[in-house]
Design an enzyme around this catalytic site. Structure first.
Site, short mmCIF file in Angstrom:
data_model
loop_
_atom_site.label_atom_id
_atom_site.label_comp_id
_atom_site.label_asym_id
_atom_site.label_seq_id
_atom_site.Cartn_x
_atom_site.Cartn_y
_atom_site.Cartn_z
N THR A 81 0.85 -1.19 0.00
CA THR A 81 0.00 0.00 0.00
C THR A 81 0.88 1.24 0.00
O THR A 81 2.08 1.18 0.27
CB THR A 81 -0.89 0.06 1.25
N ASP A 82 0.28 2.40 -0.25
CA ASP A 82 0.96 3.65 0.05
C ASP A 82 0.78 3.90 1.55
O ASP A 82 0.08 3.18 2.25
CB ASP A 82 0.39 4.79 -0.80
N TYR A 83 1.41 4.95 2.03
CA TYR A 83 1.50 5.26 3.45
C TYR A 83 0.10 5.36 4.08
O TYR A 83 -0.65 6.27 3.79
CB TYR A 83 2.24 6.59 3.60
#
Length: 747
Positions: free
Chosen positions: A287-289
């Site tokens: 995932t992104d942050y």
């Protein structure tokens, strides 16, 4: 004059040779056998732990989440650490992991190495303006070598998001508006980072992001909604992602946005459907942050546990910083909301990446302090950074030969960025030095001009501060000069993540200062340092020359100075359209024609056409545009046939001559228009380009080859295929070229 392509290729070759020399012969079992045996020993908690990434002290790009990462490492609950760099620090964390965890599975260290690690190259949009695949690949190769020497295993690059909206701050990190160019550049970057062998000590994992269509955020506002047809998604936004799969990229990152109502991090259609099943991607997806957590405010997940279930069921393998898999996945498994087979698949993909990096053979193989010192800021790396910076500069205007400057001219350098060493390396500059190592424009000019009476430096204004107390002194100084060079633009943090703008004029009172300088009646050269296309209609009308320098990196000041004084002849071409004003956005060259196309002022019908009543439809500077100090003339455009079938190839040739007074590089561009389709087609689409060097007076014949593969699109039945019919083919030095011929594709 500059680092020639042959030298770049030699440097690239030496990097590859060093990688082979340092490669260790495998002493462990083959990958599938090794990973299977390891997983047979792992508890479900240890498997879930491999799916977890936490951040160390470092760059924060979202709300902090999760428990203390040190304690989780000791418990064996972490597979990867974000933002840990340097040999010393990563070795400390790795030792902590190996000393305390049961199975001693190495940690994977990830870091945003976007356009350089220590040696910083131009921002990605600037690199893309080179239209030079070898230069871009070498920049990634050097970035990987330095990062690997600094203990980093994994970069979150390339960003391959197509964007047609310069209000969006993250255009600085991408390749611009075009699918074809973006795909070629994406592949070059993957090759640069990963090389031919991930077990070599100067290669790192690449990560294609942000999957998908993040660059189409509504209103150019970061993290905003995306909604589009599947045809648009597949034709415009997905091809660069697919290109990186074809290039062998090992990791993908999901995007923050939703697509047609479904957040990307929980999107089965995207991740499992297209990426893993259709494209057969065998790496892992992160995932992104806190992207998983954000499905809750999206209104797609009711709580964190539900978000984790949605993500794993969609095919997401690693949770970046959110802590959701670690806290909830075991319970979700016990409730039958996810399966152990899904957890095993995610774990296997991550372990295989660690295996390919050689971390199971030697978890400390990236922790060599001697190599870290030797590799960082190597002389040849800095020379390559200068070469790429030189190639990235785009000359937007040059009337009355205002450029190049002559050494005997008296030049007043003004503007808020003349002495800047902080912003010049741009946003997302990893571990680049902002405090004196990067070369400012003033430093670059001083290296060239030995007679200091010929140059002066006075800022006059700041970027955003509207104080005018420095302005008059700079104007008085400019009165004594023959030429004025104004170095202006944005702060580096005005582009990048969470840096969208509705006003993309020069910020502050910089334009007001230029207007005062204009009253002096002297030639003015505007040098732009910025991370996005700006609205420059007034500047275009009032400046004598405009040089787009983007954020050019560690050697940026040298590149700008060398270009201003003619040591470098600019060869960059725009990878993204510059609008006249924000009201035109989104504006891009490969638009549709509409049923009422406006044909310009010569059109007999001026009212009921697809046009604005207050501004021309055309951009200020179009995609593919860029001037040179020399002149290139195109002639003798020919096709090998006027008809081809689906198995034949068409050759297009054109003669390009350097008819000016300088040696120079030209980007020869080829565009195609499908005149009639089962669905409407763009007015032009880039299908080929070649960057060639021509000496003064030299002429070359440039050849392109076209087949039915180049003519495919998603038709009315959503099948990707070419259709028989008539086509126009264009060639020139910009997307606005009108040099064209026609051919027919027949069954």
């Amino acid at each position: 004059m500059k680092f020639k392509t042959v030298v770049l290729l030699l440097l690239a070759g030496s990097l590859t040779a060093n990688a082979q020399k340092d490669k260790k012969k495998s002493a462990i079992k083959p990958k599938k056998e090794f990973v299977s045996e390891l997983m047979a020993k792992m508890t479900i908690d240890e498997k879930i732990g491999q799916l977890v990434q936490f951040t160390a002290d470092g760059t924060i790009t979202g709300p902090a989440a999760g428990d203390n990462f040190i304690e989780q490492i000791k418990k064996g609950n972490v597979g990867s650490i974000l933002n840990a760099t340097t040999v010393k620090y990563t070795a400390e964390l790795q030792k902590m992991n190996l000393d305390n965890s049961r199975l001693k599975i190495p940690l994977l260290f990830g870091y945003d190495v976007i356009h350089g690690y220590k040696t910083i190259f131009p921002i990605t949009l600037g690199e893309s303006a080179t239209w030079d695949l070898n230069a871009v690949e070498l920049a990634a190769k050097i970035s990987a070598a330095e990062a690997a020497a600094g203990g980093v295993h994994w970069t979150f690059s390339p960003m391959v998001d197509i964007s047609r909206d310069p209000r969006w701050g993250r255009v600085s990190e991408g390749a611009g508006e075009d699918t074809y160019l973006g795909s070629k550049l994406a592949m070059a970057r993957v090759r640069g980072y990963q090389g031919n062998d991930l077990s070599a000590i100067n290669t790192i994992l690449a990560c294609t992001k942000h999957f998908a269509a993040y660059g189409a955020a509504e209103a150019g506002r970061d993290y905003n909604t995306v909604d589009m047809s599947e045809r648009m998604l597949r034709e415009v936004y997905l091809p660069p992602f697919k290109a990186t799969v074809d290039a062998g990229v090992r990791t993908f990152m999901t995007s923050f946005n939703e697509i047609s109502g479904v957040p990307a991090t929980g999107n089965k259609f995207l991740v499992n459907g297209i990426l893993k099943d259709e494209w057969k991607f065998d790496g892992f997806v992160v995932t992104d942050y806190t992207g998983m957590n954000e499905m809750i405010p999206h209104g797609y997940a009711k709580d964190e546990k539900h978000a984790g279930e949605l993500a794993l069921n969609a095919g997401v393998d690693m949770d970046m910083v959110g802590g959701i898999y670690m806290k909830n996945l075991k319970k979700s498994l016990s409730e039958g909301k996810v399966t152990e087979a899904q957890i095993n698949d995610a774990c296997r993909r991550i372990l295989e990446a660690k295996y390919d990096l050689g971390l199971f053979e030697d978890p400390y193989r990236y922790n060599d302090a001697k190599r870290e010192k030797e590799v960082t800021y190597k002389k040849e790396y800095l020379e390559a950074a200068l070469d790429v910076a030189n190639k990235s500069l785009v000359l937007l205007k040059n009337t009355n030969h205002a450029l190049p400057l002559k050494k005997e001219q008296k030049v007043a350098f003004v503007g808020p960025l003349i002495s800047d060493e902080y912003n010049i390396i741009g946003s997302w500059a990893a571990s680049g030095d902002r405090h004196g190592f990067a070369v400012s424009v003033e430093e670059g000019v001083n290296k060239i001009i030995t007679d200091k009476s010929k140059i002066s430096f006075a800022k006059g204004v700041e970027i955003l501060d509207k104080k005018r107390d420095m302005m008059q002194a700079a104007i008085d100084n400019a009165k004594k000069a023959d030429v004025i060079v104004a170095v202006m633009g944005e702060f580096e943090n005005m582009t990048g993540e969470a840096a969208s703008r509705t006003n993309i004029d020069l910020p502050g009172i910089q334009k007001e200062f230029l207007a005062e300088l204009k009253k002096l009646g002297k030639p003015i050269v505007l040098v732009l340092l910025n991370g996005r296309p700006l609205t420059l209609e007034w500047e275009d009308q009032n400046m004598d020359a405009i040089l787009e320098a983007w954020w050019p990196g560690t050697r940026g000041g040298d590149a700008i100075a060398q270009t201003l004084y003619g040591i470098n002849n600019p060869s960059g071409k725009l990878p993204m359209t510059f609008p006249r004003n924000v009201g035109q956005i989104p504006l891009y060259y490969n638009h549709k024609n509409t049923g009422r196309p406006y044909l310009g002022k010569a059109d007999n019908e001026q009212k009921y056409k697809s046009r604005y009543i207050d501004v021309d439809n055309s951009p200020l500077y179009e995609f593919g545009y860029g001037l040179s100090y020399t002149k290139f003339t195109y002639s003798n455009f020919k096709l090998s046939a006027t008809k081809i079938n689906f198995t034949q190839k068409l050759k297009a040739t054109v003669e390009v001559a350097n008819t000016g007074n300088y040696d120079g590089e030209e980007v020869v561009q080829l565009y195609i228009r499908d005149k009639v389709g089962s669905v409407t087609r763009p007015v032009k689409e880039l299908k080929g380009f070649q960057k060639i060097l021509l000496k003064k007076g030299e002429k070359k014949t440039v050849e392109f080859e076209i087949s039915s593969e180049d003519l495919k699109f998603y038709g009315i039945d959503m099948q990707f295929a070419a259709e028989p019919g008539d086509f126009e083919i264009f060639v020139g030095g910009t997307s606005a070229t009108d040099m064209k011929l026609e051919f027919e594709l027949v069954k």
